[in-house]
Design a protein around this motif. Structure first.
Motif, PDB file in Angstrom:
ATOM      1  N   VAL A 447      65.621  37.117  29.452  1.00  0.00           N
ATOM      2  CA  VAL A 447      64.708  36.264  30.262  1.00  0.00           C
ATOM      3  C   VAL A 447      65.210  34.969  30.679  1.00  0.00           C
ATOM      4  CG1 VAL A 447      62.336  35.453  30.441  1.00  0.00           C
ATOM      5  CG2 VAL A 447      62.964  37.600  29.211  1.00  0.00           C
ATOM      6  N   VAL A 448      65.240  34.370  31.957  1.00  0.00           N
ATOM      7  CA  VAL A 448      66.087  32.982  31.912  1.00  0.00           C
ATOM      8  C   VAL A 448      65.107  32.126  32.745  1.00  0.00           C
ATOM      9  CG1 VAL A 448      68.461  34.081  31.874  1.00  0.00           C
ATOM     10  CG2 VAL A 448      67.214  34.218  34.063  1.00  0.00           C
ATOM     11  N   ALA A 449      65.253  30.939  32.752  1.00  0.00           N
ATOM     12  CA  ALA A 449      64.576  30.073  33.754  1.00  0.00           C
ATOM     13  C   ALA A 449      65.751  29.667  34.987  1.00  0.00           C
ATOM     14  CB  ALA A 449      64.247  28.781  32.983  1.00  0.00           C
ATOM     15  N   HIS A 476      74.158  22.409  21.381  1.00  0.00           N
ATOM     16  CA  HIS A 476      73.144  21.941  20.437  1.00  0.00           C
ATOM     17  C   HIS A 476      71.835  22.947  20.164  1.00  0.00           C
ATOM     18  CE1 HIS A 476      70.653  19.083  18.553  1.00  0.00           C
ATOM     19  NE2 HIS A 476      72.016  18.422  17.974  1.00  0.00           N
ATOM     20  N   ARG A 477      71.570  23.225  19.094  1.00  0.00           N
ATOM     21  CA  ARG A 477      70.115  24.051  18.854  1.00  0.00           C
ATOM     22  C   ARG A 477      68.987  23.525  19.719  1.00  0.00           C
ATOM     23  NH1 ARG A 477      66.843  23.192  14.478  1.00  0.00           N
ATOM     24  NH2 ARG A 477      66.351  25.686  14.484  1.00  0.00           N
ATOM     25  N   ASN A 478      69.030  22.359  20.008  1.00  0.00           N
ATOM     26  CA  ASN A 478      67.935  21.395  20.553  1.00  0.00           C
ATOM     27  C   ASN A 478      67.897  20.948  21.697  1.00  0.00           C
ATOM     28  OD1 ASN A 478      67.715  20.149  17.174  1.00  0.00           O
ATOM     29  ND2 ASN A 478      66.064  21.674  18.024  1.00  0.00           N
ATOM     30  N   VAL A 479      68.940  21.583  22.511  1.00  0.00           N
ATOM     31  CA  VAL A 479      69.070  21.371  23.958  1.00  0.00           C
ATOM     32  C   VAL A 479      69.200  22.539  24.695  1.00  0.00           C
ATOM     33  CG1 VAL A 479      70.650  20.354  25.745  1.00  0.00           C
ATOM     34  CG2 VAL A 479      70.521  19.367  23.552  1.00  0.00           C
ATOM     35  N   VAL A 480      68.272  22.614  25.769  1.00  0.00           N
ATOM     36  CA  VAL A 480      68.072  24.156  26.533  1.00  0.00           C
ATOM     37  C   VAL A 480      69.510  24.345  27.132  1.00  0.00           C
ATOM     38  CG1 VAL A 480      67.292  25.132  28.702  1.00  0.00           C
ATOM     39  CG2 VAL A 480      65.779  23.632  27.007  1.00  0.00           C
ATOM     40  N   LYS A 481      69.912  25.691  26.718  1.00  0.00           N
ATOM     41  CA  LYS A 481      71.464  25.999  27.175  1.00  0.00           C
ATOM     42  C   LYS A 481      71.459  26.108  28.626  1.00  0.00           C
ATOM     43  CE  LYS A 481      75.125  28.885  25.567  1.00  0.00           C
ATOM     44  NZ  LYS A 481      76.025  28.109  25.901  1.00  0.00           N
ATOM     45  N   LEU A 482      72.554  25.587  29.403  1.00  0.00           N
ATOM     46  CA  LEU A 482      72.793  26.209  30.536  1.00  0.00           C
ATOM     47  C   LEU A 482      73.652  27.350  30.608  1.00  0.00           C
ATOM     48  CD1 LEU A 482      72.814  25.276  33.611  1.00  0.00           C
ATOM     49  CD2 LEU A 482      75.103  24.096  33.065  1.00  0.00           C
ATOM     50  N   LEU A 483      73.101  28.538  31.252  1.00  0.00           N
ATOM     51  CA  LEU A 483      73.920  29.652  31.097  1.00  0.00           C
ATOM     52  C   LEU A 483      74.808  29.802  32.366  1.00  0.00           C
ATOM     53  CD1 LEU A 483      70.885  32.138  30.126  1.00  0.00           C
ATOM     54  CD2 LEU A 483      72.702  30.914  28.618  1.00  0.00           C
ATOM     55  N   GLY A 484      74.399  29.358  33.543  1.00  0.00           N
ATOM     56  CA  GLY A 484      75.450  29.320  34.645  1.00  0.00           C
ATOM     57  C   GLY A 484      74.791  28.830  35.993  1.00  0.00           C
ATOM     58  N   CYS A 485      75.367  29.227  37.107  1.00  0.00           N
ATOM     59  CA  CYS A 485      74.947  28.602  38.394  1.00  0.00           C
ATOM     60  C   CYS A 485      75.360  29.592  39.504  1.00  0.00           C
ATOM     61  CB  CYS A 485      75.623  27.232  38.450  1.00  0.00           C
ATOM     62  SG  CYS A 485      77.160  27.198  38.836  1.00  0.00           S
ATOM     63  N   CYS A 486      74.558  29.471  40.636  1.00  0.00           N
ATOM     64  CA  CYS A 486      74.897  30.048  41.814  1.00  0.00           C
ATOM     65  C   CYS A 486      74.881  28.847  43.069  1.00  0.00           C
ATOM     66  CB  CYS A 486      73.500  30.954  42.212  1.00  0.00           C
ATOM     67  SG  CYS A 486      73.841  31.574  43.775  1.00  0.00           S
ATOM     68  N   LEU A 487      75.991  28.902  43.858  1.00  0.00           N
ATOM     69  CA  LEU A 487      76.429  27.952  44.604  1.00  0.00           C
ATOM     70  C   LEU A 487      76.671  28.706  46.066  1.00  0.00           C
ATOM     71  CD1 LEU A 487      79.463  26.103  42.803  1.00  0.00           C
ATOM     72  CD2 LEU A 487      77.036  25.644  42.652  1.00  0.00           C
ATOM     73  N   GLU A 488      75.927  29.800  46.207  1.00  0.00           N
ATOM     74  CA  GLU A 488      75.801  30.420  47.460  1.00  0.00           C
ATOM     75  C   GLU A 488      74.874  30.262  48.263  1.00  0.00           C
ATOM     76  OE1 GLU A 488      76.568  34.588  46.856  1.00  0.00           O
ATOM     77  OE2 GLU A 488      78.326  34.266  46.026  1.00  0.00           O
ATOM     78  N   GLU A 489      73.850  29.368  47.932  1.00  0.00           N
ATOM     79  CA  GLU A 489      72.588  29.007  48.677  1.00  0.00           C
ATOM     80  C   GLU A 489      72.753  27.840  49.255  1.00  0.00           C
ATOM     81  OE1 GLU A 489      69.577  32.495  47.573  1.00  0.00           O
ATOM     82  OE2 GLU A 489      69.658  30.739  49.321  1.00  0.00           O
ATOM     83  N   PHE A 498      65.091  30.881  28.712  1.00  0.00           N
ATOM     84  CA  PHE A 498      63.872  30.556  29.032  1.00  0.00           C
ATOM     85  C   PHE A 498      63.206  29.959  27.697  1.00  0.00           C
ATOM     86  CE2 PHE A 498      60.174  30.983  31.548  1.00  0.00           C
ATOM     87  CZ  PHE A 498      59.383  31.672  30.622  1.00  0.00           C
ATOM     88  N   ILE A 499      62.632  29.091  27.951  1.00  0.00           N
ATOM     89  CA  ILE A 499      61.751  28.466  26.612  1.00  0.00           C
ATOM     90  C   ILE A 499      60.348  28.652  26.945  1.00  0.00           C
ATOM     91  CG2 ILE A 499      61.220  26.503  24.968  1.00  0.00           C
ATOM     92  CD1 ILE A 499      64.151  27.360  25.358  1.00  0.00           C
ATOM     93  N   SER A 500      59.543  29.509  25.990  1.00  0.00           N
ATOM     94  CA  SER A 500      58.241  30.263  26.416  1.00  0.00           C
ATOM     95  C   SER A 500      57.100  29.536  25.770  1.00  0.00           C
ATOM     96  CB  SER A 500      58.192  31.537  25.749  1.00  0.00           C
ATOM     97  OG  SER A 500      58.393  31.421  24.214  1.00  0.00           O
ATOM     98  N   ASN A 501      57.118  28.222  24.914  1.00  0.00           N
ATOM     99  CA  ASN A 501      55.876  27.997  24.384  1.00  0.00           C
ATOM    100  C   ASN A 501      55.442  26.443  24.919  1.00  0.00           C
ATOM    101  OD1 ASN A 501      53.939  28.191  22.730  1.00  0.00           O
ATOM    102  ND2 ASN A 501      55.047  27.844  20.730  1.00  0.00           N
ATOM    103  N   ILE A 555      60.103  17.785  26.818  1.00  0.00           N
ATOM    104  CA  ILE A 555      60.426  18.514  25.510  1.00  0.00           C
ATOM    105  C   ILE A 555      59.902  19.764  25.280  1.00  0.00           C
ATOM    106  CG2 ILE A 555      60.243  18.014  23.044  1.00  0.00           C
ATOM    107  CD1 ILE A 555      60.421  15.048  23.676  1.00  0.00           C
ATOM    108  N   LEU A 556      60.541  20.822  25.502  1.00  0.00           N
ATOM    109  CA  LEU A 556      59.990  21.906  25.362  1.00  0.00           C
ATOM    110  C   LEU A 556      59.989  22.662  23.859  1.00  0.00           C
ATOM    111  CD1 LEU A 556      61.750  23.910  28.491  1.00  0.00           C
ATOM    112  CD2 LEU A 556      59.684  22.427  28.315  1.00  0.00           C
TER     113      LEU A 556
END
Length: 758
Positions: A447-449, A476-489, A498-501, A555-556
């Protein structure tokens, strides 16, 4: 006088042809159809005619809520709603356009108010009229803010802010793009509003080229912003706006229990509901007339209007329609030119038809294949163009040069469209100043944002890629991790974990019932984790990163209530040989560093100030800015510091914290907040120092020897008891009043003035 009355009636007599839903009957028999150039269709009616020395009263409206007044005492006839002063310029089958009123405030070179006018409009509730959403609340000015509010007791309030450093450079392309001109929407069903104007600095720095601020509610399409010309010439702008801009009202027929008829729609018409208790009438297809007047809509004789209803054969009018048959010896469609063809034997016709059908199918299949191929090729080229435009080639070279091809996942457009159900509205989980965030599901069940950013200028693509690259290295465990990107749009798309709470802001301010999990110990933990993450970004990342928008809403908290710093849309990289960066001022009011606001010099101490505001929120439970509070309490930063100086800290701390934390701990955190909120950045601590101090205090709080409640000193327990028994808290912790929530989104002059460095 009699001669004048006869001339007036002749000039305003019913027209033989009208323009109300194609009607031939406009008003009730014997009633006036026009006042000057304005046509008045029933259910509206001119019930009052005001003439020099004499007034005429008629019964021409459906009911008194549709009555109008025609005033003939001025140079040109003027039409007004009821017997009021709202001038009418046009009435259509669903709308009415009236005059616009403009609020303004002008200043002289000494900062004194030289001219001032407020604006309000009240449509009596009995009239079936409301302000259309085609209107926009508009503010014009370079040092101004304005409020628009609904009737007393309502929940509606909104505002606009106008800021521009150089009024002479405001664009004059006719659009209200935000620089010197601000617009916002209004809710549906509004019948009353009032407008108030204010200035941040009494136009002190812009008075030479922008002396006045203006605010009004008017039709968006009729207003064209003139840029610097409108800013410099207040009189010309006022006259132009009054002459060209109108306000749009929606009108409707409202169900009246005193009228026995279930609807006022007459024969051959339809009722269309437009609100809970309101509707319009319209003629059925093939009929024309005024649907509100007896006998209702009449059948259109289509055979009499060959240009609108073509017929190339024998025309026959029918109720609501017409038929057109080919002449004798011909067959086909008589309504189409050359549609009638001479009859031939059946066999050749059938054979020819079959051949034609199969031939057309073959041609269509070929054309479709070519079209799909061309379209697919264009789509591929467009994606390649966007990939290059968004810095994709630069990203590839950087990955190849460093041998870190797995550091950033390059997602395709199809992958992310599938993950978000083609960016469905139902998948939106957040909107911000830098993009829209969707919840997505990848094929591997992650699940991703997925964040669609705003358009990135081509000259900034290298910087954008550098930021992606740096953030992908942040582990860093307290920074939302960037997984990747899409540059075709057309716009860059970022993919995060994805942070759920929800956000810390939500848990402080929105959750009813006392927020059972947000204890003193948990608040210290959240604060320490957030400070640790910011300290890492400032001093341990590959290249220092200034977040620039630190606030409780960014802050999530994940499912275990672990802190995650998010939203780096406004962040800036700091070269290793620099300690500050000059940028356009961005941030959130209430958290924005006043020194950065006035100098545009961004440093890591700007994040420290913003974090200090988050700490103040945590221990007080108050919003950073709230115009509904008293003048002393509007700005939490200044109120907090003042309370510290006057030794009134424990009057603004949340009551539950006085029970869960020792007074020494609360005093220590408050002193840290005070240092973070110092108006001079050089006198604030670094984020590393803040993190260390919070972590030390947190370890002390959780130590097994620390039995703060069971073994609290006698004086501490007595002070807690005294606070609980006294009425120190005039405002409840949760929830806030509706006025306080509304005012948090507003802009107040105090928010800027009290944070200005002295």
């Amino acid at each position: 006088m009699l001669l004048l009355f006869i001339l007036v009636l002749t000039w305003m007599s019913p027209l033989p042809e009208g323009n109300f839903v194609g009607a031939t009957a406009i008003a009730k028999p014997g009633c006036l159809t026009k006042c000057g150039e304005v046509t008045v269709p029933y259910p509206f009616g001119i019930n009052y005619v005001v003439m020099p020395g004499r007034n005429i009263t008629q019964n021409c409206a459906l009911e008194d809520t549709f009555e109008l007044t025609c005033n003939l005492t001025s140079k040109a006839p003027e039409l007004f709603i009821g017997r009021g002063n709202l001038k009418v310029y046009n009435i259509s089958d669903t709308e009415m356009r009236i005059s616009v009123s403009i609020a303004f405030r002008c200043y002289d070179s000494y900062g004194n108010i030289s001219e001032n006018r407020t604006s309000w409009t009240d449509i009596p509730e009995r009239f079936p009229l409301t302000f259309s959403q085609k209107n926009k609340f508009t503010l014009i000015g370079c040092d101004d803010y304005a409020w628009i509010r609904g009737p007393p007791g309502s929940d509606y309030a909104s505002g606009c802010m106008g800021i521009c450093n150089n009024p002479s450079r405001v664009p004059d392309n006719g659009t209200c793009s935000g620089s010197g001109c601000c617009q916002t929407s209004i809710p549906q069903g509004l019948q009353y509003f009032n407008i108030t104007l204010g200035s941040f600095n009494n136009h002190g720095s812009v008075v030479s080229s922008n002396r006045c601020g203006f605010a009004f509610l008017g039709e968006e399409e009729s207003f064209k912003f003139g840029g610097a010309r409108d800013m410099s010439n207040a009189t010309e702008f006022y006259i132009k706006t009054r002459s060209n801009v109108r306000r749009v009202l929606d009108w409707e027929i409202r169900d009246n229990p005193n009228i026995l008829e279930p609807t006022v729609c007459k024969g051959n018409s339809l009722r269309k509901n437009v609100s809970i208790s309101g509707y319009h009438c319209s003629c059925k297809e093939g009929y024309q007339g005024n649907p509100y007047l007896e006998p209702g809509c009449e059948d259109i004789d289509e055979c009499m209007d060959n240009s609108t209803y073509p017929c190339y054969g024998n025309c026959n009018n029918t109720p609501g329609d017409y038929t057109c048959t080919c002449l004798v010896g011909y067959e086909g469609d008589g309504k189409t030119k050359n549609g009638c063809q001479r009859k031939a034997s059946k066999f050749p016709v059938i054979a020819l038809s079959l051949a034609l059908v199969f031939g057309l199918l073959a041609i269509f299949s070929g054309i479709s294949g070519i079209f799909l191929g061309v379209r697919k090729r264009k789509l591929i080229k467009l994606r390649e163009k966007f990939f290059e435009q968004n810095g994709g080639e630069f990203m590839k070279q950087k990955l190849k040069a460093t041998g870190a091809n797995d550091a950033v996942t390059m997602f395709s457009t199809d992958q992310l469209r599938k993950a978000t159900d083609n960016y469905s509205e139902e998948r939106i989980v957040g909107r911000g100043g830098y993009g829209v965030v969707y919840k997505g599901f990848l094929p591997d069940n992650r699940v991703v944002a997925i964040k669609k950013s705003k358009i990135v200028d081509g000259s900034q693509s290298e910087q954008f890629i550098n930021e992606i690259w740096i953030l992908s290295q942040v582990i860093h465990r307290n920074v939302v991790k960037l997984l990747g990107c899409c540059l075709e749009e057309e716009v860059p798309i970022l993919v995060y974990e994805f942070i759920s709470n929800n956000t810390l802001f939500y848990h402080i301010h929105h959750k009813p019932g006392g927020m059972s999990w947000l204890s003193w110990e948990n608040r210290l933990r959240v604060a320490a984790e957030a400070a640790s993450a910011l300290a890492y970004l400032h001093s341990q990342a590959t290249m220092p990163i200034i977040h620039r928008d630190v606030k409780s809403a960014n802050i999530l908290l994940d499912e275990n209530f672990t802190t995650k710093i998010s939203d780096f849309g406004a962040s800036r990289l700091v070269p290793l040989d620099h300690d500050q960066v000059t940028t356009l001022v961005q941030g959130t009011l209430g958290y924005l560093d006043p020194e950065y606001f006035h100098t545009s010099q961004l440093t890591d101490k700007s994040d420290v100030y913003s974090f200090g505001m988050v700490l103040a929120e945590l221990i007080t439970g108050r919003l950073p800015i709230c115009a509904a509070r008293t003048n002393e309490e509007k700005n939490l930063a200044t109120y907090f510091v003042k309370s510290m100086k006057e030794n009134r800290l424990f009057q603004i701390v949340e009551p539950r914290l006085l029970q869960e934390g020792t007074l020494e701990q609360l005093q220590t955190v408050a002193e840290l907040v005070k240092r973070c909120l110092n108006l001079l950045g050089d006198e604030r601590p670094t984020m590393k120092e803040v993190a260390m101090e919070l972590e030390g205090l947190r370890k002390f709080t959780t130590h097994p020897w620390n039995q703060q409640h069971e073994q609290a000193p006698e004086e501490s327990r007595s002070l807690i008891l005294e606070v609980e028994q006294s009425d120190l808290y005039g405002v409840p912790l949760i929830p806030y009043s509706s006025n306080e929530w509304e005012s948090y989104s507003g802009i107040t002059e105090m928010a800027f003035q009290e944070n200005k460095p002295r």
